[in-house]
Scaffold this motif. Structure first.
Motif, PDB file in Angstrom:
ATOM      1  N   GLY A 172       6.550  44.433  33.050  1.00 39.43           N
ATOM      2  CA  GLY A 172       6.750  43.112  33.635  1.00 39.43           C
ATOM      3  C   GLY A 172       6.063  42.068  32.772  1.00 39.43           C
ATOM      4  N   ARG A 173       5.139  41.325  33.352  1.00 40.00           N
ATOM      5  CA  ARG A 173       4.422  40.287  32.611  1.00 40.00           C
ATOM      6  C   ARG A 173       3.133  40.782  31.968  1.00 40.00           C
ATOM      7  NH1 ARG A 173       1.669  36.446  37.041  1.00 40.00           N
ATOM      8  NH2 ARG A 173       0.693  38.030  38.338  1.00 40.00           N
ATOM      9  N   THR A 174       2.841  42.054  32.116  1.00 37.18           N
ATOM     10  CA  THR A 174       1.608  42.619  31.561  1.00 37.18           C
ATOM     11  C   THR A 174       1.880  43.305  30.236  1.00 37.18           C
ATOM     12  OG1 THR A 174       0.670  42.940  33.759  1.00 37.18           O
ATOM     13  CG2 THR A 174      -0.279  44.250  31.982  1.00 37.18           C
ATOM     14  N   ARG A 175       1.051  42.961  29.245  1.00 41.79           N
ATOM     15  CA  ARG A 175       1.108  43.606  27.937  1.00 41.79           C
ATOM     16  C   ARG A 175       0.082  44.736  27.927  1.00 41.79           C
ATOM     17  NH1 ARG A 175       1.557  37.787  26.165  1.00 41.79           N
ATOM     18  NH2 ARG A 175      -0.721  37.756  26.077  1.00 41.79           N
ATOM     19  N   ILE A 176       0.561  45.932  27.645  1.00 44.18           N
ATOM     20  CA  ILE A 176      -0.312  47.102  27.522  1.00 44.18           C
ATOM     21  C   ILE A 176      -0.462  47.381  26.036  1.00 44.18           C
ATOM     22  CG2 ILE A 176      -0.600  49.555  28.031  1.00 44.18           C
ATOM     23  CD1 ILE A 176       1.336  49.110  30.448  1.00 44.18           C
ATOM     24  N   HIS A 177      -1.680  47.223  25.520  1.00 45.31           N
ATOM     25  CA  HIS A 177      -1.960  47.460  24.102  1.00 45.31           C
ATOM     26  C   HIS A 177      -2.766  48.741  23.974  1.00 45.31           C
ATOM     27  CE1 HIS A 177      -2.240  42.797  23.776  1.00 45.31           C
ATOM     28  NE2 HIS A 177      -0.985  43.196  23.784  1.00 45.31           N
ATOM     29  N   ILE A 178      -2.277  49.660  23.162  1.00 40.21           N
ATOM     30  CA  ILE A 178      -3.039  50.856  22.812  1.00 40.21           C
ATOM     31  C   ILE A 178      -3.379  50.707  21.342  1.00 40.21           C
ATOM     32  CG2 ILE A 178      -3.075  53.364  22.711  1.00 40.21           C
ATOM     33  CD1 ILE A 178      -0.962  53.336  24.969  1.00 40.21           C
ATOM     34  N   ASP A 179      -4.677  50.542  21.064  1.00 41.97           N
ATOM     35  CA  ASP A 179      -5.133  50.156  19.731  1.00 41.97           C
ATOM     36  C   ASP A 179      -5.924  51.259  19.037  1.00 41.97           C
ATOM     37  OD1 ASP A 179      -4.068  47.611  20.092  1.00 41.97           O
ATOM     38  OD2 ASP A 179      -5.974  46.748  20.765  1.00 41.97           O
ATOM     39  N   GLN A 180      -5.633  51.436  17.764  1.00 36.23           N
ATOM     40  CA  GLN A 180      -6.459  52.247  16.876  1.00 36.23           C
ATOM     41  C   GLN A 180      -7.128  51.254  15.925  1.00 36.23           C
ATOM     42  OE1 GLN A 180      -4.467  55.439  14.865  1.00 36.23           O
ATOM     43  NE2 GLN A 180      -6.292  55.994  13.696  1.00 36.23           N
ATOM     44  N   LEU A 200     -13.763  51.742  14.494  1.00 29.13           N
ATOM     45  CA  LEU A 200     -14.239  51.776  15.886  1.00 29.13           C
ATOM     46  C   LEU A 200     -13.649  52.895  16.732  1.00 29.13           C
ATOM     47  CD1 LEU A 200     -14.321  48.031  17.042  1.00 29.13           C
ATOM     48  CD2 LEU A 200     -16.254  49.524  16.513  1.00 29.13           C
ATOM     49  N   GLY A 201     -12.367  53.187  16.567  1.00 24.83           N
ATOM     50  CA  GLY A 201     -11.753  54.215  17.393  1.00 24.83           C
ATOM     51  C   GLY A 201     -10.574  53.696  18.193  1.00 24.83           C
ATOM     52  N   TYR A 202     -10.441  54.246  19.422  1.00 23.06           N
ATOM     53  CA  TYR A 202      -9.252  54.031  20.234  1.00 23.06           C
ATOM     54  C   TYR A 202      -9.582  53.217  21.486  1.00 23.06           C
ATOM     55  CZ  TYR A 202      -8.034  58.055  17.370  1.00 23.06           C
ATOM     56  OH  TYR A 202      -7.843  58.915  16.323  1.00 23.06           O
ATOM     57  N   PHE A 203      -8.662  52.293  21.809  1.00 21.42           N
ATOM     58  CA  PHE A 203      -8.896  51.382  22.926  1.00 21.42           C
ATOM     59  C   PHE A 203      -7.602  51.052  23.648  1.00 21.42           C
ATOM     60  CE2 PHE A 203     -12.065  50.748  19.739  1.00 21.42           C
ATOM     61  CZ  PHE A 203     -13.256  50.633  20.450  1.00 21.42           C
ATOM     62  N   LEU A 204      -7.767  50.616  24.884  1.00 23.49           N
ATOM     63  CA  LEU A 204      -6.688  50.060  25.695  1.00 23.49           C
ATOM     64  C   LEU A 204      -7.042  48.614  25.999  1.00 23.49           C
ATOM     65  CD1 LEU A 204      -4.234  50.194  27.756  1.00 23.49           C
ATOM     66  CD2 LEU A 204      -5.980  50.709  29.463  1.00 23.49           C
ATOM     67  N   GLU A 205      -6.071  47.724  25.860  1.00 23.04           N
ATOM     68  CA  GLU A 205      -6.204  46.354  26.351  1.00 23.04           C
ATOM     69  C   GLU A 205      -5.034  46.073  27.281  1.00 23.04           C
ATOM     70  OE1 GLU A 205      -8.364  43.895  22.739  1.00 23.04           O
ATOM     71  OE2 GLU A 205      -6.325  43.384  23.288  1.00 23.04           O
ATOM     72  N   LEU A 206      -5.323  45.429  28.382  1.00 23.93           N
ATOM     73  CA  LEU A 206      -4.283  44.915  29.272  1.00 23.93           C
ATOM     74  C   LEU A 206      -4.385  43.405  29.274  1.00 23.93           C
ATOM     75  CD1 LEU A 206      -4.651  47.168  32.457  1.00 23.93           C
ATOM     76  CD2 LEU A 206      -3.016  47.427  30.576  1.00 23.93           C
ATOM     77  N   GLU A 207      -3.253  42.727  29.223  1.00 23.80           N
ATOM     78  CA  GLU A 207      -3.194  41.274  29.337  1.00 23.80           C
ATOM     79  C   GLU A 207      -2.138  40.922  30.378  1.00 23.80           C
ATOM     80  OE1 GLU A 207      -4.297  40.188  24.698  1.00 23.80           O
ATOM     81  OE2 GLU A 207      -2.256  39.848  25.430  1.00 23.80           O
ATOM     82  N   VAL A 208      -2.589  40.427  31.518  1.00 24.22           N
ATOM     83  CA  VAL A 208      -1.688  39.979  32.580  1.00 24.22           C
ATOM     84  C   VAL A 208      -1.500  38.478  32.396  1.00 24.22           C
ATOM     85  CG1 VAL A 208      -1.298  39.803  35.070  1.00 24.22           C
ATOM     86  CG2 VAL A 208      -2.600  41.754  34.133  1.00 24.22           C
ATOM     87  N   VAL A 209      -0.308  38.075  31.996  1.00 20.96           N
ATOM     88  CA  VAL A 209      -0.025  36.662  31.727  1.00 20.96           C
ATOM     89  C   VAL A 209       0.126  35.923  33.058  1.00 20.96           C
ATOM     90  CG1 VAL A 209       1.563  35.048  30.625  1.00 20.96           C
ATOM     91  CG2 VAL A 209       1.108  37.274  29.558  1.00 20.96           C
ATOM     92  N   LEU A 210      -0.631  34.830  33.200  1.00 21.19           N
ATOM     93  CA  LEU A 210      -0.604  34.031  34.431  1.00 21.19           C
ATOM     94  C   LEU A 210       0.284  32.811  34.253  1.00 21.19           C
ATOM     95  CD1 LEU A 210      -4.444  34.017  35.191  1.00 21.19           C
ATOM     96  CD2 LEU A 210      -2.689  35.485  36.216  1.00 21.19           C
ATOM     97  N   ASN A 211       0.929  32.378  35.342  1.00 19.95           N
ATOM     98  CA  ASN A 211       1.632  31.095  35.271  1.00 19.95           C
ATOM     99  C   ASN A 211       0.656  29.992  35.657  1.00 19.95           C
ATOM    100  OD1 ASN A 211       1.801  30.532  38.116  1.00 19.95           O
ATOM    101  ND2 ASN A 211       3.508  31.976  38.264  1.00 19.95           N
ATOM    102  N   GLU A 212       1.053  28.748  35.473  1.00 17.47           N
ATOM    103  CA  GLU A 212       0.156  27.598  35.655  1.00 17.47           C
ATOM    104  C   GLU A 212      -0.518  27.551  37.015  1.00 17.47           C
ATOM    105  OE1 GLU A 212       1.524  23.670  34.719  1.00 17.47           O
ATOM    106  OE2 GLU A 212       2.496  24.385  32.882  1.00 17.47           O
TER     107      GLU A 212
END
Length: 172
Positions: free
Chosen positions: A109-117, A121-133
């Motif tokens: 949906g509006r959430t970006r799921i980032h799986i980063d190497q 540093l190693g391995y990480f997860l970032e979530l970004e939930v985009v907000l409307n105004e």
């Protein structure tokens, strides 16, 4: 300024998390190499993200260093000449750090799921939930918390700092 609610967590396995993320996602995976150069900035952070020699974006953002979901304000400006922009910003402001990573992006949906190497540093997860105004940050916090649970991410895995800060503490 655009806003989102973010979390960052350390993970053990990119492969295991990618399987779960793929089941949840509405789009992806998208594979992206990113080279982020941070510049001295008194209020917030300023970084140049290069995707290639001809594609990048300058990003200014502000967010608190706190564990768990947090609101972030940001502005993104695309560039077709990231190398010359990096040189100009380095001369003007000085570099504050550099982060190189390979990102696997899924959209839910509006959430970006980032799986980063992240290099060094190693391995990480970032979530970004985009907000409307008109949305309160609490709406994004609830959504991020729910998705964390669906991905199996525990509270003790959450991090406060940006990758550039973690690298600086390691002396990288």
């Amino acid at each position: 300024m655009a806003r989102n609610v973010e979390i960052k967590a350390r993970i053990e396995s990119i492969e295991a998390l990618a399987v779960v993320a793929a089941r949840l996602a509405t789009e992806g995976p998208f594979e992206i190499d990113q080279d982020d150069t941070f510049f001295a900035c008194e209020v917030g952070r300023l970084k140049l993200r290069a995707f290639s020699k001809t594609s990048g974006e300058l990003i200014f953002y502000r967010r608190a260093n706190q564990q768990g979901p947090k609101e972030s304000f940001y502005v993104r400006s695309p560039t077709s000449e990231p190398d010359s922009l990096r040189e100009a910003l380095t001369l003007a402001y000085g570099q504050a750090g550099r982060v190189q990573k390979h990102r696997t992006l899924f959209l839910l949906g509006r959430t970006r799921i980032h799986i980063d190497q992240v290099q060094g540093l190693g391995y990480f997860l970032e979530l970004e939930v985009v907000l409307n105004e008109s949305e309160s940050p609490e709406v994004g916090v609830l959504e991020a918390t729910e998705i964390m649970g669906r991905l199996g991410v525990q509270q003790h895995q959450l991090l406060e700092e940006a990758y550039v800060d973690l690298l600086a503490r390691r002396g990288a």
